[in-house]
Design a protein around this motif. Structure first.
Motif, mmCIF file in Angstrom:
data_model
loop_
_atom_site.group_PDB
_atom_site.id
_atom_site.type_symbol
_atom_site.label_atom_id
_atom_site.label_comp_id
_atom_site.label_asym_id
_atom_site.label_seq_id
_atom_site.Cartn_x
_atom_site.Cartn_y
_atom_site.Cartn_z
ATOM 1 N N LYS A 1 5.927 3.551 0.780
ATOM 2 C CA LYS A 1 5.414 2.433 0.753
ATOM 3 C C LYS A 1 5.446 1.273 1.531
ATOM 4 O O LYS A 1 6.711 1.392 2.500
ATOM 5 C CB LYS A 1 6.152 1.693 -0.659
ATOM 6 N N SER B 1 14.624 11.405 0.961
ATOM 7 C CA SER B 1 14.043 9.723 0.386
ATOM 8 C C SER B 1 14.997 8.715 0.982
ATOM 9 O O SER B 1 16.215 9.133 1.228
ATOM 10 C CB SER B 1 13.863 9.659 -0.795
ATOM 11 N N ASP B 2 14.470 7.742 1.294
ATOM 12 C CA ASP B 2 15.182 6.517 1.605
ATOM 13 C C ASP B 2 14.403 5.315 1.042
ATOM 14 O O ASP B 2 13.248 5.144 0.984
ATOM 15 C CB ASP B 2 15.032 6.494 3.198
ATOM 16 N N TYR C 1 7.992 -1.838 6.222
ATOM 17 C CA TYR C 1 8.722 -0.593 5.536
ATOM 18 C C TYR C 1 9.315 -0.955 4.267
ATOM 19 O O TYR C 1 10.045 -1.864 4.310
ATOM 20 C CB TYR C 1 9.488 0.140 6.548
ATOM 21 N N THR D 1 10.403 5.602 1.458
ATOM 22 C CA THR D 1 9.557 6.834 1.984
ATOM 23 C C THR D 1 10.331 7.887 0.973
ATOM 24 O O THR D 1 11.388 7.864 0.663
ATOM 25 C CB THR D 1 9.607 7.001 3.422
ATOM 26 N N VAL E 1 0.906 -1.289 0.093
ATOM 27 C CA VAL E 1 0.050 0.105 -0.101
ATOM 28 C C VAL E 1 0.822 1.183 0.081
ATOM 29 O O VAL E 1 1.975 1.203 0.386
ATOM 30 C CB VAL E 1 -0.905 0.125 1.262
ATOM 31 N N LYS F 1 11.547 3.374 9.569
ATOM 32 C CA LYS F 1 12.189 2.480 8.603
ATOM 33 C C LYS F 1 12.691 1.107 9.520
ATOM 34 O O LYS F 1 13.126 0.319 8.786
ATOM 35 C CB LYS F 1 13.247 3.397 7.873
#
Lengths: 100, 100
Positions: A61, B99-100, A39, A42, A6, A34
């Motif tokens: 995500k 971001s990661d 996880y 992001t 999702v 994270k």
């Protein structure tokens, strides 16, 4: 349990002058999230114009809705990370219904 | 002119019962937009829970802010596509800052 990946989309209303504080909060929250099961990734998006209603939008995500919900609960109950006064989040989970 | 690729994020408030009509409007608009210069990609996200503030969020990539602005102007002035009564969009352009 929903086992499909999702997308979390969280649009933040950020008071003028609180952008740096809001990004710093996000960095701490992202560091916590994270490490949680499920996880995937992001990305924090910042508006390129100052008149945007949502100055920051996080798009992440997760492997499942359940995984995100558990992580989000842990963030608010266990992480000890303090939210920024005046910043209003609107998190919700999404699936892609059309793309091109 | 800003020549960096940008992300359009458009969060829609959709009245209950208007979801299908809103998606149909989006499909027509997307068909128009993908023919405009600078278009890269688009993805319509639908909330997986009915209590989400924004039932639909469009995330699209454009080659530049200028390209999107021109296309958006053409959409409202030339396409003839009618917006859905009661649906409230909040479009803005973003860049990824973390971001990661």
């Amino acid at each position: 349990a929903n086992e499909e990946a999702v997308t979390l989309i969280n649009a933040f209303v950020v008071p003028v002058g609180k952008e740096d504080e809001a990004i710093s909060f996000w960095e701490q929250a992202a560091e916590f999230m994270k490490k949680q099961p499920g996880y995937i990734s992001t990305a924090l998006h910042q508006a390129i114009t100052p008149d945007a209603k949502f100055q920051l939008i996080n798009i992440a995500k997760w492997e499942s809705a359940d995984a995100f919900k558990k992580a989000h609960l842990a963030l608010s109950q266990e992480s000890g990370i303090e939210r920024v006064d005046g910043v209003v989040p609107s998190p919700a989970l999404y699936s892609i219904v059309r793309s091109d």
